[in-house]
Design an enzyme around this catalytic site. Structure first.
Site, PDB file in Angstrom:
ATOM      1  CG  ASP A 100       5.878   4.093   1.469  1.00 43.00           C
ATOM      2  OD1 ASP A 100       5.848   4.896   2.425  1.00 43.00           O
ATOM      3  OD2 ASP A 100       4.889   3.872   0.746  1.00 43.00           O
TER       4      ASP A 100
ATOM      5  CE  LYS B 150      -0.024   7.242   6.635  1.00 45.30           C
ATOM      6  NZ  LYS B 150      -1.301   7.819   6.247  1.00 45.30           N
TER       7      LYS B 150
ATOM      8  CG  PHE C 242      -1.883   1.228   1.129  1.00 45.84           C
ATOM      9  CD1 PHE C 242      -3.056   1.144   0.393  1.00 45.84           C
ATOM     10  CD2 PHE C 242      -1.559   2.432   1.724  1.00 45.84           C
ATOM     11  CE1 PHE C 242      -3.899   2.244   0.279  1.00 45.84           C
ATOM     12  CE2 PHE C 242      -2.400   3.537   1.608  1.00 45.84           C
ATOM     13  CZ  PHE C 242      -3.578   3.435   0.886  1.00 45.84           C
TER      14      PHE C 242
END
Length: 416
Positions: free
Chosen positions: A236, A265, A149
């Site tokens: 990532d 984030k 993801f």
């Protein structure tokens, strides 16, 4: 089995109905309407208090509304918010110096969202492949992992195998080779299958897949293979970075320094959209003026906020807290699992954890359990059907962890 049907107040129902009427239906939230957050807690519109065990998908590692981070945002927002990159501003250079030294890279390319940062890393990797490695134009391949993801842009879903995210959104972007996650042999086979491999994009822990932690040594071996075959190792760390797993970066558990690092984030503590792509000069210098950018990327507010957010991680020892309390949480969850067969597996690292519920992925049981959690004052969300992610803000205390374990067991016992 008992199912949870928590009655909603008319106030909550009104907010939910407004979203349903005027907003696109691209999310399926738990029916809880939040209006306030502080530290590890959030409150709904009726004043009910909850432990937050999702942390906005690890964006609020520093806790909700951390005063230092909010203070930096307010101060800068009252001074200068946006210049675009058509002009210099007095905040960006200081942030770039701070963040590159913080993570050990020569340069940073600032963006806003995680998906934007992933797209940036893919473009950077391809440009390096053509201009430095010498791969023929438009023939570069990037290796990715199944069940990844990385976001939901058209390019990113091109290499997803989540059909819900892909169906009716084609045609898709070429140039990706999918291999199983946590499979070194598959990675080496892909790397040597062609001379056109530009890089390997990987999550150090697959969060959305259900907090799938690879075998010890996987990341270090993967980095070594990338070096051997002259391909870029792209980490990532949008969800796993910024102290979440008990180290500043999850790759640090294996002493790996990525060629390209993707952050988002918690780099802003959840108060403002900030993302970043970091690399050394040999890679980053392939990007020239006009070839990539963002009006909001590197804006003064983002720069001030990110410095404050990263200082909080350092000054409050959040990596160490996540490492220690992660063991406490997993130990407690395994003890619950020994008493309750609803939990078939506990996995995680630091304070990024998940429990696998003893049901089919198409079952509603994990959702119903999360509804019961909310009834008892804890918010979590299922992922991939039968897995519940448990990831509180890193400012949580050991006492609070034990209180939350009590809530989790009480809720699970209601379904026995």
């Amino acid at each position: 089995m008992e199912q949870s049907h928590q009655a909603l107040s008319s106030k909550s129902e009104a907010f939910i109905e407004k979203e349903n009427k005027y907003g696109a239906h691209n999310y399926h939230p738990l029916p809880v309407v939040l209006e306030k957050g502080e530290g590890v807690y959030v409150w709904d519109v009726d004043g009910k208090k909850y432990y937050d065990f999702l942390s906005a998908y690890s964006a609020v590692n520093q806790g909700h509304c951390h005063p230092k981070i909010v203070g930096a945002m307010v101060k800068q927002a009252q001074t200068l918010t946006l210049t675009s990159r058509a002009f210099y501003n007095d905040q960006l250079g200081s942030y770039e110096e701070f963040v590159t030294e913080y993570f050990g890279f020569d340069k940073v390319l600032p963006m806003n969202t995680g998906a934007e940062a992933v797209e940036t890393a893919l473009k950077l990797c391809r440009k390096w492949a053509y201009e430095v490695k010498g791969i023929p134009e438009n023939q570069a391949q990037i290796i990715v992992c199944e069940n990844n993801f990385h976001g939901r842009t058209t390019t990113i879903i091109s290499f997803s195998n989540d059909e819900n995210a892909r169906k009716s959104f084609g045609p898709f972007t070429a140039g990706f080779i999918k291999i199983p996650y946590d499979d070194i042999e598959a990675l080496e086979n892909a790397l040597k299958s062609t001379n056109n491999i530009a890089g390997f994009l990987v999550e150090p822990i697959q969060g959305e897949a259900g907090v799938y932690v690879p075998a010890d040594g996987y990341l270090a071996k993967a980095k070594a293979l990338c070096e051997h075959y002259n391909a870029l190792f792209i980490a990532d760390e949008v969800q796993t970075g910024i102290a979440r797993t008990g180290k500043l970066l999850a790759v640090h558990h294996e002493n790996v320094q990525p060629d390209i690092l993707i952050l988002g984030k918690a780099i802003s503590g959840g108060v403002y959209p900030v993302s970043a792509v970091l690399a050394n000069n040999a890679i980053m210098n392939v990007i020239k003026p006009g070839q990539h950018g963002s009006t909001f990327g590197g804006n003064p507010v983002a720069a001030a906020v990110a410095i404050a957010a990263l200082e909080v991680v350092r000054d409050e020892n959040l990596s160490q807290n996540a490492a220690y309390l992660g063991v406490v949480l997993r130990t407690g969850l395994n003890e619950i699992a020994s008493r309750n067969p609803l939990i078939t597996l506990v996995r995680g690292k630091g304070l990024l954890n998940a429990i696998v519920i003893n049901c089919d992925e198409n079952s509603d049981l994990a959702w119903d359990i999360c509804m019961k959690f909310s009834e008892y004052g804890l918010l979590a969300k299922p992922t991939h059907g039968n897995k519940i992610r448990l990831a509180p803000p890193l400012v949580i205390t050991e006492t609070q962890i034990h209180e939350c374990l009590g809530i989790i067991e009480r809720a699970l016992n209601d379904f026995r």
